[in-house]
Motif scaffolding. Structure first.
Motif, PDB file in Angstrom:
ATOM      1  N   ARG A  49       0.692  -1.317   0.085  1.00  0.00           N
ATOM      2  CA  ARG A  49      -0.070  -0.085  -0.081  1.00  0.00           C
ATOM      3  C   ARG A  49       1.070   1.191  -0.018  1.00  0.00           C
ATOM      4  NH1 ARG A  49      -5.221   0.678   3.377  1.00  0.00           N
ATOM      5  NH2 ARG A  49      -4.916   2.462   2.100  1.00  0.00           N
ATOM      6  N   ASP A  50       0.466   2.266  -0.453  1.00  0.00           N
ATOM      7  CA  ASP A  50       1.494   3.329  -0.844  1.00  0.00           C
ATOM      8  C   ASP A  50       1.833   3.919   0.498  1.00  0.00           C
ATOM      9  OD1 ASP A  50      -0.918   4.725  -0.173  1.00  0.00           O
ATOM     10  OD2 ASP A  50      -0.834   6.176  -1.702  1.00  0.00           O
ATOM     11  N   ASP A  51       0.711   3.700   1.491  1.00  0.00           N
ATOM     12  CA  ASP A  51       1.264   4.426   2.880  1.00  0.00           C
ATOM     13  C   ASP A  51       2.449   3.937   3.559  1.00  0.00           C
ATOM     14  OD1 ASP A  51      -2.225   5.095   3.966  1.00  0.00           O
ATOM     15  OD2 ASP A  51      -1.666   3.828   2.128  1.00  0.00           O
TER      16      ASP A  51
HETATM   17 MG    MG Z   1      -2.857   4.861   0.834  1.00  0.00          MG
END
Ligand code: MG
Ligand code: ATP
Length: 283
Positions: A49-51
């Protein structure tokens, strides 16, 4: 083996994979696992996930990552920004209901603002001496004002369509963002060498974005004029034609000036104009 983290799905996934593919790093798509070895380059791709990408890279669990600069700025992990990648462009802006009157930043004093980027916003407000209440929401920030959860929002904007459909208007652009290549600080020289090779390939791919290859025939008498019109990497290629007094010219043109260039060339007698897609520019 160098490990590079990219987004599993979402807005940056396809373009990250596309950039890697164009740079000669391909994976077999049949059965996607969360960690995959590239077929033709010494890297493995980790899907996240980009997070989670900034933290993973700062810890060294991945050596490189492709992620929106907005995520890097928000999460505050220690990573090196190695290269801007020219896609995923957006901005994070403050927006208020369109019925409100806006007369400057002091509008936000005492207001409740919904956002998924509390750290970026708090830093900005601290710098400007604004005292607002920041509410962190992870999704659908744009509905917060209509739902009575907030007076304003601080959110990602690209076209602005989402704001309009929620009756909001953008009043301050705070952070410009695009996808960036990040790296673990202090990578070994061996890994850095592979990273540099990858960055130089990325650069070649990026240089080709928005460029076209132009071929045309022109009378010799108009050649000097045409050279003045045509942009070129060094100078345009000129090849004589079998037909006397004519030549063929070839060059790379930025898409933004493609049509105006073609029109100028036609006006001085150019014919048989071909526009071809251009993949990469290696300097
Ligand atoms: Mg995200
Ligand atoms: P994930 O499931 O990986 O956490 P996400 O839902 O948080 O994904 P996406 O919506 O896929 O994130 O957006 C990824 C990145 O794309 C953003 O962080 C931002 O850098 C960039 N981006 C570009 N334009 C937009 C936009 N209009 N809205 C949201 N993100 C955008």
């Amino acid at each position: 083996m160098l490990r590079i983290a990219i987004q599993t799905k979402g807005r940056l996934n396809e373009q990250s994979l596309g950039l890697l593919r164009e740079a000669g790093v391909t994976i077999r798509e049949e059965k996607r696992k969360f960690l995959m070895r590239a077929a033709d380059f010494p890297v493995e791709i980790l899907f996240l996930r980009d997070d989670d990408i900034p933290q993973t890279v700062s810890m060294g669990a991945a050596d490189l990552g492709i992620v929106g600069y907005n995520e890097v700025a928000e999460r505050g992990y220690n990573v090196e920004i190695l290269q801007k990648l020219g896609f995923g462009g957006c901005r994070i802006s403050l927006a208020i209901p369109k019925t409100e009157k806006y007369e400057g930043l002091s509008y936000f004093n005492g207001k409740r603002i919904a956002t998924s980027y509390p750290n970026v916003l708090q830093r900005f407000f601290d710098e400007k001496g604004i005292n607002a209440k920041i509410h962190t929401i992870t999704g659908s920030v744009e509905i917060a004002p209509a739902a009575g959860l907030a007076d304003a929002i601080f959110d990602i904007v690209s076209s602005g369509g989402t704001l309009i459909s929620n009756g909001l208007v953008e009043v301050e652009q705070i952070l410009q963002s695009e996808a960036v290549l990040i790296g673990t600080p202090g990578l070994s020289e061996e890994k850095m060498a592979v990273a540099r090779q990858l960055m130089s390939r990325f650069e070649s791919v990026q240089k080709g974005y928005g460029k076209k290859y132009l071929l045309l025939n022109i009378p010799m008498s108009a050649l000097d004029e045409a050279v003045k019109i045509l942009p070129a990497m060094r100078s345009p290629t000129v090849i004589p034609l079998a037909q006397k007094d004519w030549c063929s010219m070839q060059t790379v043109v930025d898409e933004s000036v493609l049509w105006s260039t073609i029109e100028k060339l036609k006006a001085i007698g150019a014919e048989d104009i071909l526009v071809l897609a251009l993949e990469k520019i290696v300097l």
